[in-house]
Design an enzyme around this catalytic site. Structure first.
Site, PDB file in Angstrom:
ATOM      1  N   ARG A  69      -1.142 -14.683   3.793  1.00  0.00           N
ATOM      2  CA  ARG A  69      -1.854 -13.951   4.852  1.00  0.00           C
ATOM      3  C   ARG A  69      -1.116 -14.080   6.188  1.00  0.00           C
ATOM      4  NH1 ARG A  69      -6.465 -10.699   3.876  1.00  0.00           N
ATOM      5  NH2 ARG A  69      -7.470 -11.531   5.727  1.00  0.00           N
ATOM      6  N   LYS A 125       0.841  -1.203   0.000  1.00  0.00           N
ATOM      7  CA  LYS A 125       0.000   0.000   0.000  1.00  0.00           C
ATOM      8  C   LYS A 125       0.883   1.264   0.000  1.00  0.00           C
ATOM      9  CE  LYS A 125      -3.817  -2.448   2.258  1.00  0.00           C
ATOM     10  NZ  LYS A 125      -4.672  -2.573   3.471  1.00  0.00           N
ATOM     11  N   ASN A 160      -1.858  -0.046   7.178  1.00  0.00           N
ATOM     12  CA  ASN A 160      -1.286  -1.358   7.513  1.00  0.00           C
ATOM     13  C   ASN A 160      -0.427  -1.970   6.410  1.00  0.00           C
ATOM     14  OD1 ASN A 160      -3.368  -2.021   5.863  1.00  0.00           O
ATOM     15  ND2 ASN A 160      -4.419  -3.377   7.297  1.00  0.00           N
ATOM     16  N   THR A 202      -5.318  -8.436  10.683  1.00  0.00           N
ATOM     17  CA  THR A 202      -5.867  -7.117  10.350  1.00  0.00           C
ATOM     18  C   THR A 202      -5.946  -6.248  11.608  1.00  0.00           C
ATOM     19  OG1 THR A 202      -7.212  -8.211   8.679  1.00  0.00           O
ATOM     20  CG2 THR A 202      -7.797  -5.938   9.210  1.00  0.00           C
ATOM     21  N   GLU A 246      -8.892 -10.646  -8.158  1.00  0.00           N
ATOM     22  CA  GLU A 246      -7.996  -9.493  -7.965  1.00  0.00           C
ATOM     23  C   GLU A 246      -6.870  -9.500  -9.003  1.00  0.00           C
ATOM     24  OE1 GLU A 246      -6.960  -9.675  -3.792  1.00  0.00           O
ATOM     25  OE2 GLU A 246      -8.995  -9.113  -3.194  1.00  0.00           O
ATOM     26  N   ARG A 251       2.954  -6.860   9.069  1.00  0.00           N
ATOM     27  CA  ARG A 251       2.226  -5.816   9.817  1.00  0.00           C
ATOM     28  C   ARG A 251       2.685  -5.763  11.272  1.00  0.00           C
ATOM     29  NH1 ARG A 251      -3.797  -7.265   7.510  1.00  0.00           N
ATOM     30  NH2 ARG A 251      -3.684  -6.137   5.520  1.00  0.00           N
TER      31      ARG A 251
HETATM   32  P1  RTP Z   1      -6.635  -6.332   3.121  1.00  0.00           P
HETATM   33  O1  RTP Z   1      -7.915  -6.644   2.360  1.00  0.00           O
HETATM   34  O2  RTP Z   1      -6.127  -4.940   2.897  1.00  0.00           O
HETATM   35  O3  RTP Z   1      -5.577  -7.400   2.948  1.00  0.00           O
HETATM   36  O4  RTP Z   1      -6.979  -6.380   4.646  1.00  0.00           O
HETATM   37  P2  RTP Z   1      -7.698  -7.482   5.479  1.00  0.00           P
HETATM   38  O5  RTP Z   1      -8.265  -8.571   4.606  1.00  0.00           O
HETATM   39  O6  RTP Z   1      -6.720  -7.886   6.530  1.00  0.00           O
HETATM   40  O7  RTP Z   1      -8.878  -6.658   6.110  1.00  0.00           O
HETATM   41  P3  RTP Z   1     -10.311  -6.248   5.539  1.00  0.00           P
HETATM   42  O8  RTP Z   1     -11.291  -6.509   6.611  1.00  0.00           O
HETATM   43  O9  RTP Z   1     -10.536  -6.828   4.170  1.00  0.00           O
HETATM   44  O10 RTP Z   1     -10.135  -4.686   5.413  1.00  0.00           O
HETATM   45  C1  RTP Z   1      -9.476  -4.124   4.319  1.00  0.00           C
HETATM   46  C2  RTP Z   1      -8.639  -2.970   4.760  1.00  0.00           C
HETATM   47  O11 RTP Z   1      -9.504  -1.951   5.257  1.00  0.00           O
HETATM   48  C3  RTP Z   1      -8.811  -1.207   6.246  1.00  0.00           C
HETATM   49  N1  RTP Z   1      -9.626  -1.208   7.453  1.00  0.00           N
HETATM   50  N2  RTP Z   1      -9.806  -0.137   8.179  1.00  0.00           N
HETATM   51  N3  RTP Z   1     -11.787  -0.065  11.195  1.00  0.00           N
HETATM   52  C4  RTP Z   1     -11.035   0.438  10.235  1.00  0.00           C
HETATM   53  O12 RTP Z   1     -10.733   1.584  10.192  1.00  0.00           O
HETATM   54  C5  RTP Z   1     -10.585  -0.496   9.190  1.00  0.00           C
HETATM   55  N4  RTP Z   1     -10.893  -1.768   9.113  1.00  0.00           N
HETATM   56  C6  RTP Z   1     -10.274  -2.221   7.995  1.00  0.00           C
HETATM   57  C7  RTP Z   1      -7.469  -1.860   6.461  1.00  0.00           C
HETATM   58  O13 RTP Z   1      -6.507  -1.143   5.690  1.00  0.00           O
HETATM   59  C8  RTP Z   1      -7.685  -3.247   5.915  1.00  0.00           C
HETATM   60  O14 RTP Z   1      -6.467  -3.817   5.501  1.00  0.00           O
END
Ligand code: RTP
Length: 147
Positions: A85, A9, A112, A91, A126, A102
């Site tokens: 992952r 990112k 992140n 996350t 994707e 992370r």
């Molecule tokens: P990613 O898709 O980026 O790999 O992340 P992830 O699966 O670990 O998490 P996801 O739930 O899909 O969320 C995507 C991205 O959204 C941002 N996020 N912000 N509460 C918040 O402010 C929040 N929650 C999620 C993060 O950048 C996350 O990686």
């Protein structure tokens, strides 16, 4: 062979973490199949994160992703989606283990550093979205157990 989409990112690019992140995937033994530095626009970022469009953080997330160049990659190898992952880490910052990307380099959920596909099917979608031109066809000439 399984493939996953990994994106460094804008914060990861600007903090100079590109080499470190690529090195972790290379040293694990995965194969790099696609790589480009790209700045995406709002409609593209909204498409990538379409599943999260109802979330309260959606607009901020899109702003973050379009704020600067990202490094889009395709990595290939056995169980690369799940293992990728694990290399990336949780996350939720409260669950971040040291030794993960992370865990070592991120504090805030909203900055992140890296994205990785969460399933083989989302990886396929994707990769098609980010690499419409296709990706490299090459095979390592090393012994087959070196992925
Ligand atoms: P990613 O898709 O980026 O790999 O992340 P992830 O699966 O670990 O998490 P996801 O739930 O899909 O969320 C995507 C991205 O959204 C941002 N996020 N912000 N509460 C918040 O402010 C929040 N929650 C999620 C993060 O950048 C996350 O990686």
């Amino acid at each position: 062979m399984e493939q996953t989409f990994i994106m460094i990112k804008p914060d990861g690019v600007q903090r100079g973490l590109v080499g470190e992140i690529i090195g972790r995937f290379e040293k694990k033994g995965f194969t790099l199949k696609g790589l480009k530095l790209i700045t995406v626009d709002r409609p593209f970022a909204e498409k990538h994160y379409a599943d999260l469009s109802a979330k309260p953080f959606f607009n901020g997330l899109v702003e973050y992703i379009i704020s600067g160049p990202v490094v889009a990659m395709v990595w290939e190898g056995k169980n690369v989606v799940t293992t990728g992952r694990k290399i990336i880490g949780a996350t939720n910052p409260a669950e971040l283990a040291p030794g993960t990307i992370r865990g070592d380099y991120a504090i805030d959920i909203g900055r992140n550093v890296i994205h990785g596909s969460d399933a083989v099917e989302s990886a396929r979608k994707e990769i098609a979205l980010w690499f419409p031109e296709g990706i490299a066809e090459w095979k390592s000439s090393l012994h087959p157990w070196i992925y």
